[in-house]
Design a protein around this motif. Structure first.
Motif, short mmCIF file in Angstrom:
data_model
loop_
_atom_site.label_atom_id
_atom_site.label_comp_id
_atom_site.label_asym_id
_atom_site.label_seq_id
_atom_site.Cartn_x
_atom_site.Cartn_y
_atom_site.Cartn_z
N GLY A 17 -15.65 8.81 -0.13
CA GLY A 17 -15.94 7.72 0.69
C GLY A 17 -14.41 6.74 0.75
O GLY A 17 -13.67 6.76 -0.32
N VAL A 18 -14.32 6.16 1.85
CA VAL A 18 -13.32 5.03 2.07
C VAL A 18 -13.81 3.93 2.62
O VAL A 18 -14.70 3.94 3.60
CB VAL A 18 -12.30 5.79 2.95
N VAL A 19 -13.28 2.83 2.02
CA VAL A 19 -13.76 1.47 2.58
C VAL A 19 -12.40 0.89 3.02
O VAL A 19 -11.59 0.61 2.09
CB VAL A 19 -14.44 0.37 1.87
N ALA A 20 -12.07 0.70 4.46
CA ALA A 20 -10.95 -0.11 4.67
C ALA A 20 -11.16 -1.29 5.33
O ALA A 20 -11.92 -1.65 6.21
CB ALA A 20 -10.27 0.86 5.85
N LYS A 21 -10.69 -2.41 4.55
CA LYS A 21 -10.87 -3.83 5.05
C LYS A 21 -9.74 -4.25 5.76
O LYS A 21 -8.58 -4.33 5.23
CB LYS A 21 -11.12 -4.46 3.78
N ILE A 22 -9.77 -4.94 6.92
CA ILE A 22 -8.84 -5.17 7.67
C ILE A 22 -8.86 -6.79 8.36
O ILE A 22 -10.00 -6.95 8.74
CB ILE A 22 -8.51 -4.15 9.23
N LYS A 23 -8.00 -7.33 7.99
CA LYS A 23 -7.83 -8.62 8.63
C LYS A 23 -7.04 -8.74 9.87
O LYS A 23 -5.92 -8.10 10.02
CB LYS A 23 -6.97 -9.67 7.64
N VAL A 24 -7.59 -9.40 10.93
CA VAL A 24 -6.97 -9.23 12.27
C VAL A 24 -6.67 -10.63 12.52
O VAL A 24 -6.95 -11.91 12.12
CB VAL A 24 -8.19 -8.86 13.31
N LYS A 25 -5.21 -10.70 13.39
CA LYS A 25 -4.95 -12.04 13.73
C LYS A 25 -5.82 -12.83 14.46
O LYS A 25 -6.39 -12.31 15.61
CB LYS A 25 -3.46 -12.01 14.58
#
Length: 96
Positions: free
Chosen positions: A4-12
């Motif tokens: 499994g992979v969890v990718a947390k991304i913050k966006v401008k």
């Protein structure tokens, strides 16, 4: 072994709609073209600028195929323009 992979991304701030459009294209391309990917979803958190990709792969070869795919490379680069820093990646080895 399933991974499994969890990718947390913050966006401008103010770039959410543009990010969602490109990220949704990526999710659809993965779902249509990667048989070793068992789950690939884009999710929005309670924080209006934070997103999470939830991913599940049959094995390490499927993860490598994902990372090497043309759609991941091109759309991932396109998403980068809207991101506020690098993603936080959590890799998981499924036990049960």
């Amino acid at each position: 072994m399933t991974l499994g992979v969890v990718a947390k991304i913050k966006v401008k701030d103010g770039q959410q709609a543009a990010f969602e459009a490109v990220a949704s294209k990526l999710a659809k391309a993965v779902q249509a073209n990667e048989p070793g990917c068992l789950l690939y979803t884009l999710n929005k958190t309670d924080d209006p600028v934070t997103y999470v990709f939830m991913e599940r792969y049959k094995d390490e070869d499927a993860v490598k195929a994902h990372r090497g795919s043309d759609h991941f490379r091109s759309l991932g680069k396109e998403m980068g323009a809207f991101m506020d820093g690098p993603p936080e990646i959590l890799r998981l080895n499924e036990l049960a």
